[in-house]
Design an enzyme around this catalytic site. Sequence first.
Site, PDB file in Angstrom:
ATOM      1  N   ASN A 240       0.847  -1.200   0.000  1.00 12.07           N
ATOM      2  CA  ASN A 240       0.000   0.000   0.000  1.00 12.07           C
ATOM      3  C   ASN A 240       0.880   1.246   0.000  1.00 12.07           C
ATOM      4  OD1 ASN A 240       0.585   0.765   2.836  1.00 12.07           O
ATOM      5  ND2 ASN A 240      -0.377  -1.206   3.221  1.00 12.07           N
ATOM      6  N   ASP A 309      -4.148  -6.692   4.968  1.00  9.47           N
ATOM      7  CA  ASP A 309      -5.113  -7.607   5.580  1.00  9.47           C
ATOM      8  C   ASP A 309      -4.979  -9.023   5.001  1.00  9.47           C
ATOM      9  OD1 ASP A 309      -6.245  -5.626   7.157  1.00  9.47           O
ATOM     10  OD2 ASP A 309      -7.526  -4.935   5.523  1.00  9.47           O
ATOM     11  N   LYS A 319       9.949 -16.420 -10.467  1.00 11.05           N
ATOM     12  CA  LYS A 319       9.169 -15.320 -11.036  1.00 11.05           C
ATOM     13  C   LYS A 319       8.064 -15.885 -11.943  1.00 11.05           C
ATOM     14  CE  LYS A 319       9.533 -11.263 -13.876  1.00 11.05           C
ATOM     15  NZ  LYS A 319      10.001 -10.920 -15.177  1.00 11.05           N
ATOM     16  N   PHE A 354      -4.717   1.785  15.373  1.00 14.33           N
ATOM     17  CA  PHE A 354      -5.002   2.788  14.345  1.00 14.33           C
ATOM     18  C   PHE A 354      -6.099   2.254  13.437  1.00 14.33           C
ATOM     19  CE2 PHE A 354      -2.138   6.450  13.412  1.00 14.33           C
ATOM     20  CZ  PHE A 354      -1.532   6.495  14.655  1.00 14.33           C
ATOM     21  N   LYS A 368     -14.250  -1.353  15.462  1.00 10.65           N
ATOM     22  CA  LYS A 368     -12.900  -1.921  15.508  1.00 10.65           C
ATOM     23  C   LYS A 368     -12.334  -1.833  16.927  1.00 10.65           C
ATOM     24  CE  LYS A 368      -8.328  -1.718  13.422  1.00 10.65           C
ATOM     25  NZ  LYS A 368      -7.453  -1.252  12.373  1.00 10.65           N
TER      26      LYS A 368
END
Length: 440
Positions: A240, A309, A319, A354, A368
Site C-alpha cells: 500500500n 489484511d 518469477k 489505528f 474496531k
Amino acid sequence: MNLAGKKILLGVSGGIAAYKSCELLRLLQKKGAEVRVCMTEAATQFVAPLTFASLSKCPVYLKNGAIEARPFQHIDFPRWADLYLVVPATANVIGKFVYGIADDPVSLCFMSCTGPRFIAPAMNVAMFNSPAVKRNLETLRSFENTFVMDSPAGELACGEVGKGRLLDPAEIVEYLEKRRETKDERGVILSEAPRAKSKDLQTLPAENEVDPTLPGYGKKVLITAGRTEEAIDPVRYISNRSSGKTAVAIAATFLANGFDVSVVAGPMEAEFPGAVHVTRIKSACDMHKAVLEQMKNADVLVHCAAVADYRPKVAATEKIKDSRSQLILELEPNPNILRDSVAQKRADQVIVGFALETDHFKEHAAEKLKKSGADALLLNAPVAANSGFGFDEVRYTLIRANSRNAQNAGEVEIPEMKMGSKIDLAQEIVDFSLDKLKNA
Ligand SMILES: Cc1cc2nc3c(=O)[nH]c(=O)nc-3n(C[C@H](O)[C@H](O)[C@H](O)COP(=O)(O)O)c2cc1C
C-alpha cells in the site's frame, strides 16, 4: 515550564467556574509564581475583585477601575507578564479573541500580550458544542503562541453532564508545568507542549542523554511502522502507499518525552531519529512475530503500521512468467496483530490501535475498537484534500475505550475529527499513554 519566579497575568471572565481561579491563583503562588489579575465586568458578578486583589496583593485591572491612576494597564499588565492565562474563558471572550474585539480588560490584554497565551474554556455542553464556539476554538488554536486547554467531559456547574468542564486548578498547573520553555531572539518566552517538531528530529536526545525529569523517563514504547509487502513471487508483492511519516512523528514525540523507543518497521520512505531501535521486517507475518516477541518489554504499544489484511496463499518461488492469460491470485487473511497483542496484554500495558477509514469512519472505528479491546484507537480519515498518505496534515480523532457518550452511556464517545499535523496527532497519543500509565 518551571513556574517558580514566573510572572503570570490571570484573566478571569464571567463563567460560573470563576471561583476556581481563586484556588488556581493560590496554587500558582505556592509554585513560586507572582500573579496579577484582570477581570471582565461579568466575572465580578461571580467573584468579588477584592478576593483576587487580596490574594494577589495587587489591584485588579477592571473596566471601571481607577483608570486615571493607571491609564495603561491594558498594556502594562501583559508586558509585565511572562505568560497570560485566561481561566475560565467564556464563549463570549473566546469569540472576542478570535475576532479582534478588545472592549474589556481580558480581551484587551489578550490582544496586547506578545507572550504565550493559555486559554481554559469552560461552559455548558450545549454552548461548547455550538458551531460558533467549535469554530472559534479551532481558529484560536491556530493563533501563534496561543494554547487552548482541554475542556473535558464531566459534571458541569449547571448540573448537566458533558464536555465544557473547566480543568481543575491542579490540572491547569500540571498542564503548564508540562510545557517546554524556550526563548526567542526577542527574549519572549515561548511555551509549547513538550513535543518534537519535525525540525527537531535531528536534535532529539541520544539514548544515553535522556533527561530524567521527562514524563516518559524509564518507560518503553513499541511502535509498528510503515507498510508490509506480501510476496506474490520473488520480485512482486502486494502493498500500500503508507510512507511511514506518522510513525516517525510518533517515535520522535515519544523520544522527546523521554521514552525508550523501539519500532518494528516495514518498508517505508521516512527515516527514524538515531536513538530509535529499529527491527526491519517485510511481511505482516514477520511483523506479527516480532511484535509478539518484543511486546513483553514495552509499557506502551502503538500499532501504526499499514498492515496488509491479506497475503497470497502461495508465494511462487520463481518469477511468474508472463503468459498473457488470466492469472487468479488466491488470498488468505493475515494474522490480526492488534487483536493478538491485546490478547497478551498485561494490565499495566497501554495499547493504541489505528484505523484508517474512508467511509462511515466513526461507526467502523467504534466497531474496531470494541472488537480489538485496545485502550484507544486513532481514527485517521484521509478524506480532505492534501491529507493522509505522504502528507504532513491529517484528519483524525483519538477514541478512548473508557470514554462514554453523554447521551448514551453504553456507547463510546467519538470526539469530533480535526485537522492537525502528524506531530499533533502523535502528541495526543503520548499524552493519552502517559495519563493511562499514571493511572495503571
Ligand atoms: C449563572 C451564569 C453562569 C454562566 N456561566 C457561564 C459559563 O460557564 N461559561 C460561559 O461561557 N458563559 C457563562 N455565562 C454567560 C456569561 O456570563 C455571559 O455570556 C457574559 O456576557 C460573559 O461575559 P464576559 O465574557 O465578558 O465575562 C453564565 C451566565 C450566568 C448568568
